[in-house]
Design a protein around this motif. Sequence first.
Motif, short mmCIF file in Angstrom:
data_model
loop_
_atom_site.label_atom_id
_atom_site.label_comp_id
_atom_site.label_asym_id
_atom_site.label_seq_id
_atom_site.Cartn_x
_atom_site.Cartn_y
_atom_site.Cartn_z
N TRP A 61 0.83 -1.20 0.00
CA TRP A 61 0.00 0.00 0.00
C TRP A 61 0.87 1.25 0.00
N GLU A 62 1.75 1.31 -0.98
CA GLU A 62 2.59 2.48 -1.20
C GLU A 62 2.33 3.01 -2.60
N SER A 63 2.62 4.28 -2.81
CA SER A 63 2.38 4.89 -4.11
C SER A 63 3.45 5.92 -4.39
N THR A 64 3.75 6.08 -5.66
CA THR A 64 4.71 7.10 -6.05
C THR A 64 4.05 8.49 -6.11
N GLU A 65 2.74 8.53 -6.20
CA GLU A 65 2.03 9.80 -6.22
C GLU A 65 1.69 10.22 -4.79
N PRO A 66 1.80 11.49 -4.50
CA PRO A 66 1.48 11.96 -3.13
C PRO A 66 -0.01 11.85 -2.86
N PRO A 67 -0.39 11.59 -1.62
CA PRO A 67 -1.82 11.51 -1.27
C PRO A 67 -2.51 12.86 -1.46
N SER A 68 -3.81 12.80 -1.75
CA SER A 68 -4.61 14.03 -1.85
C SER A 68 -5.44 14.24 -0.59
N LEU A 69 -5.38 13.27 0.35
CA LEU A 69 -6.09 13.40 1.62
C LEU A 69 -5.39 12.54 2.67
N TYR A 70 -5.05 13.15 3.81
CA TYR A 70 -4.49 12.41 4.94
C TYR A 70 -5.58 12.25 6.00
N MET A 71 -5.73 11.01 6.49
CA MET A 71 -6.77 10.72 7.48
C MET A 71 -6.11 10.13 8.72
N PHE A 72 -6.25 10.82 9.86
CA PHE A 72 -5.64 10.37 11.12
C PHE A 72 -6.71 9.68 11.98
N ILE A 73 -6.40 8.48 12.45
CA ILE A 73 -7.37 7.74 13.24
C ILE A 73 -6.72 7.16 14.49
N ASN A 74 -7.56 6.94 15.53
CA ASN A 74 -7.20 6.23 16.76
C ASN A 74 -6.02 6.86 17.49
N CYS A 75 -5.94 8.18 17.48
CA CYS A 75 -4.84 8.87 18.16
C CYS A 75 -5.31 9.38 19.53
N SER A 76 -4.38 9.48 20.46
CA SER A 76 -4.67 9.94 21.81
C SER A 76 -4.27 11.40 21.97
N THR A 77 -4.48 11.95 23.16
CA THR A 77 -4.15 13.36 23.41
C THR A 77 -2.67 13.62 23.22
N ARG A 78 -1.83 12.73 23.69
CA ARG A 78 -0.38 12.94 23.57
C ARG A 78 0.06 13.00 22.12
N GLU A 79 -0.67 12.30 21.26
CA GLU A 79 -0.26 12.22 19.85
C GLU A 79 -0.76 13.39 19.02
N LEU A 80 -1.57 14.27 19.61
CA LEU A 80 -2.05 15.43 18.86
C LEU A 80 -0.91 16.34 18.43
N SER A 81 0.07 16.51 19.30
CA SER A 81 1.22 17.36 18.95
C SER A 81 2.05 16.73 17.83
N VAL A 82 2.08 15.40 17.78
CA VAL A 82 2.81 14.72 16.70
C VAL A 82 2.05 14.86 15.38
N ILE A 83 0.71 14.86 15.46
CA ILE A 83 -0.10 15.10 14.26
C ILE A 83 0.24 16.47 13.68
N GLU A 84 0.38 17.46 14.56
CA GLU A 84 0.74 18.80 14.10
C GLU A 84 2.06 18.79 13.34
N LYS A 85 3.05 18.10 13.88
CA LYS A 85 4.35 18.02 13.20
C LYS A 85 4.24 17.27 11.89
N TYR A 86 3.43 16.20 11.87
CA TYR A 86 3.23 15.42 10.65
C TYR A 86 2.62 16.29 9.55
N VAL A 87 1.60 17.07 9.93
CA VAL A 87 0.94 17.94 8.96
C VAL A 87 1.90 19.00 8.44
N GLU A 88 2.70 19.58 9.32
CA GLU A 88 3.66 20.61 8.90
C GLU A 88 4.69 20.05 7.93
#
Length: 384
Positions: free
Chosen positions: A210-237
């Motif tokens: 499940w890999e692709s050479t084309e970049p995704p057009s939508l990122y979907m974050f699931i099953n994350c906890s409060t501590r991981e919200l700051s990591v989501i921010e870094k991932y998005v940046e």
Amino acid sequence: MALPMASSIPPTLSLSSKLHLAQPPLYPPYVYIISNRSDCSLCNFRASPRRRYNGIKCSKGDTQTGVDPKVGVSLYKPKSYEVLVTDAAKSLAYALEDGKLRLEIDFPPLPSNISSYKGSSDEFIDANIQLALAVVRKLKERLETRACIVFPDKPEKRRACQLFKTALDSIENITIGSLDDVPSGAVTTFFKSIRNTLDFDFEDDSEGRWESTEPPSLYMFINCSTRELSVIEKYVEKYAPSTPTLLFNLELDTLRADLGLLGFPTKDLHYRFLSQFVPVFYIRIREYSKTVPIAPYIVNYSGALFRQYPGPWQVMLKQADNSYACVAESDTRFTLGETKEELLRVLGLQEEQGSSLEFLRRGYKSATWWEEDIDLESSSAWRS
């Protein structure tokens, strides 16, 4: 005793900052009006930012095709999770077509009597994965989408690959990732290596499918906890600064309550990051009880804060047939306290405004810190 018809309510309007469509009901406080008349028009009244209804009615347009999606529903009763998923995908498609980048979907992934706290965590996690895949599948029927589902860590990602291999194979151009893809410092990398060892987190040859050479057009974050919200921010940046991102069933209102506590991200995470996310499909169900001085003495009632983009925010009252009827709507988000007040108002259970009983019930504060601190937010998108 027969219930009075909604048409008998005197059409007395008192114009103020919040418009009341009628005087409070005069019948016992634990009784509310239900009318199935198809010719009523109160549910389509659009003259004020806060629109309130004393009668609970179904408008004729709800059963017709081609209804303007910007008009809220007067009655919502999904027959299955497939209907919920279809409605969520439809709202998501509208938001993407409007150019929205930061999006949120939140609805109960399991039946209402089983929450993420009462039920098994594995059941909650697996249900969210199945629903996320179903939303992606429905979305692809409307828009050409290359979705990337991002898991909290590599062990969660690997587990999903093993359990949902067939479902992943059935969706074209889907990719998977994890928050571990974000580069981290030496200390964090060391602890991750220990975690992976204890979890027996060995490589799985199937992950590369499940890999692709084309970049995704939508990122979907699931099953994350409060501590991981700051990591989501870094991932998005790092990976999605200009790509639509979706927080799927993270129960953000629950996670926000932990911000600022010891060991969790600071409240500023909401002000600068979470406030950017527009809820495109949102159902928050709440159950309440109220004591009254006459039989039955305790009134149990239930309702929901509801939003289906691009429609308005709506307060819904649960009916005996498990449907939800609109009792108020607004172009801006209701606070949780306002939601409860609207339910009490339509049931005739509200105390007299300004009375000591009202103060004793509501207390000093009727809103959470993230609902109050408007001036500190970098964006008001989450309220729109």
